[in-house]
Scaffold this active site. Sequence first.
Site, PDB file in Angstrom:
ATOM      1  N   HIS A   1       9.114  36.339  32.003  1.00 31.45           N
ATOM      2  CA  HIS A   1      10.342  36.841  31.390  1.00 31.45           C
ATOM      3  C   HIS A   1      11.141  35.783  30.632  1.00 31.45           C
ATOM      4  CE1 HIS A   1       9.375  39.544  34.787  1.00 31.45           C
ATOM      5  NE2 HIS A   1       9.693  40.460  33.911  1.00 31.45           N
TER       6      HIS A   1
ATOM      7  N   GLY B   1      25.459  38.823  32.105  1.00 32.69           N
ATOM      8  CA  GLY B   1      24.524  39.930  32.141  1.00 32.69           C
ATOM      9  C   GLY B   1      24.044  40.323  30.758  1.00 32.69           C
TER      10      GLY B   1
ATOM     11  N   ARG C   1      26.408  38.489  24.955  1.00 34.54           N
ATOM     12  CA  ARG C   1      27.467  37.613  25.447  1.00 34.54           C
ATOM     13  C   ARG C   1      26.920  36.191  25.607  1.00 34.54           C
ATOM     14  NH1 ARG C   1      29.904  40.245  30.184  1.00 34.54           N
ATOM     15  NH2 ARG C   1      30.660  41.655  28.563  1.00 34.54           N
TER      16      ARG C   1
ATOM     17  N   ARG D   1      11.778  40.246  25.632  1.00 30.71           N
ATOM     18  CA  ARG D   1      12.410  41.540  25.909  1.00 30.71           C
ATOM     19  C   ARG D   1      13.861  41.600  25.444  1.00 30.71           C
ATOM     20  NH1 ARG D   1      10.046  44.669  30.855  1.00 30.71           N
ATOM     21  NH2 ARG D   1       7.894  43.924  30.880  1.00 30.71           N
TER      22      ARG D   1
ATOM     23  N   ARG E   1      27.222  32.739  37.440  1.00 33.27           N
ATOM     24  CA  ARG E   1      27.340  34.030  36.772  1.00 33.27           C
ATOM     25  C   ARG E   1      28.689  34.099  36.065  1.00 33.27           C
ATOM     26  NH1 ARG E   1      27.403  39.145  35.523  1.00 33.27           N
ATOM     27  NH2 ARG E   1      28.807  40.639  36.518  1.00 33.27           N
TER      28      ARG E   1
ATOM     29  N   GLY F   1      30.667  37.051  33.983  1.00 35.00           N
ATOM     30  CA  GLY F   1      30.518  38.453  33.617  1.00 35.00           C
ATOM     31  C   GLY F   1      31.794  39.233  33.799  1.00 35.00           C
ATOM     32  N   SER F   2      31.686  40.527  33.607  1.00 37.52           N
ATOM     33  CA  SER F   2      32.823  41.425  33.747  1.00 37.52           C
ATOM     34  C   SER F   2      32.798  42.085  35.118  1.00 37.52           C
ATOM     35  CB  SER F   2      32.799  42.488  32.647  1.00 37.52           C
ATOM     36  OG  SER F   2      31.589  43.224  32.710  1.00 37.52           O
TER      37      SER F   2
ATOM     38  N   GLU G   1      29.428  57.328  43.679  1.00 37.51           N
ATOM     39  CA  GLU G   1      30.196  58.517  44.074  1.00 37.51           C
ATOM     40  C   GLU G   1      30.578  58.400  45.542  1.00 37.51           C
ATOM     41  OE1 GLU G   1      28.315  62.170  42.953  1.00 37.51           O
ATOM     42  OE2 GLU G   1      27.871  61.477  40.922  1.00 37.51           O
TER      43      GLU G   1
ATOM     44  N   GLU H   1      31.237  44.389  40.933  1.00 35.71           N
ATOM     45  CA  GLU H   1      30.284  44.065  39.865  1.00 35.71           C
ATOM     46  C   GLU H   1      28.896  44.348  40.403  1.00 35.71           C
ATOM     47  OE1 GLU H   1      28.485  40.343  39.958  1.00 35.71           O
ATOM     48  OE2 GLU H   1      28.564  41.402  41.859  1.00 35.71           O
ATOM     49  N   MET H   2      27.828  43.819  39.794  1.00 44.29           N
ATOM     50  CA  MET H   2      26.492  44.273  40.176  1.00 44.29           C
ATOM     51  C   MET H   2      25.457  43.168  40.386  1.00 44.29           C
ATOM     52  SD  MET H   2      26.092  47.698  37.799  1.00 44.29           S
ATOM     53  CE  MET H   2      24.646  48.245  38.706  1.00 44.29           C
ATOM     54  N   GLU H   3      25.861  41.886  40.435  1.00 43.79           N
ATOM     55  CA  GLU H   3      24.854  40.836  40.481  1.00 43.79           C
ATOM     56  C   GLU H   3      25.078  39.709  41.489  1.00 43.79           C
ATOM     57  OE1 GLU H   3      24.551  43.011  36.764  1.00 43.79           O
ATOM     58  OE2 GLU H   3      26.241  41.747  37.360  1.00 43.79           O
TER      59      GLU H   3
ATOM     60  N   ASP I   1      37.969  46.331  33.481  1.00 48.85           N
ATOM     61  CA  ASP I   1      38.464  47.688  33.743  1.00 48.85           C
ATOM     62  C   ASP I   1      38.983  47.737  35.176  1.00 48.85           C
ATOM     63  OD1 ASP I   1      35.994  48.933  35.431  1.00 48.85           O
ATOM     64  OD2 ASP I   1      35.260  47.675  33.802  1.00 48.85           O
TER      65      ASP I   1
ATOM     66  N   ARG J   1      36.630  42.452  24.564  1.00 45.40           N
ATOM     67  CA  ARG J   1      36.072  41.813  25.745  1.00 45.40           C
ATOM     68  C   ARG J   1      35.721  40.357  25.501  1.00 45.40           C
ATOM     69  NH1 ARG J   1      32.827  45.860  29.686  1.00 45.40           N
ATOM     70  NH2 ARG J   1      34.284  47.612  29.586  1.00 45.40           N
TER      71      ARG J   1
END
Length: 239
Positions: A4, A20, A24, A43, A87, A89-90, A162, A179-181, A204, A217
């Site tokens: 990768h 991410g 950016r 990629r 990291r 990020g947002s 949810e 966040e997600m990481e 947000d 952003r």
Amino acid sequence: MTVHIGATPDQIAETVLMPGDPYRARWAAETFLEGAELVNEVRGMLGFTGMWRGHRVTIQGSGMGMPSLSIYANELISTYNAQTLIRIGSCGGMQPHVGIRDVIIAMTASTITSPSSGILKELNYAPCADWGLLRAAVAASEGRNSKTHVGGIYSSDVFYAERPDLDEQMVRHGILAVEMEAAELYTLAARHGRRALAILTVSDHLQTGEALPPEERERSFGDMVEIALEAAFSDGPAD
């Protein structure tokens, strides 16, 4: 080269900033690095290496979510010998006192599950930042225009969650943002003896519904990148 990351080993610095979004990564490299060169575009996940105040830095996109970040972090560590991974990020604010454009320095990163869950099994592992980086980032944040918060965040494995009941408990327990990481990054760094930190900008807010327009952003993320760079090289010589 890895599957990768198409760079040769000498093209990746020991210090890597990991946004991410690959665009950016390009913005940060063009804005903050001297002589930035594209070293990866496999990629479309862009990576750049250049100089910041005499120090060599790579800025490599990691994609969205812990599985994607895990791929890039593993390859950066195992093949390219990255020692410091930050990291940038947002995130989504979760506390009433956390505002849009505020900077969050993540001390810990809670999660329900991550790519490392299969290794840790029943252990409720607590991923945390490198103390030296954390301390340096807090020092670098002082005196800036952006309001800064230090504390725990939540790394979600889904974007369209949810679970209002879970959100309620996280707010109750002081989680600053989602966040997600970061949780997977902190876990991998601990496993391999590397330094890791997540520095985030609130784009947000889950409670108020506020959100930065996409065009604003990048302009709001400058402090976050500068804090990350200053923290990475707070006590070390130039490469």
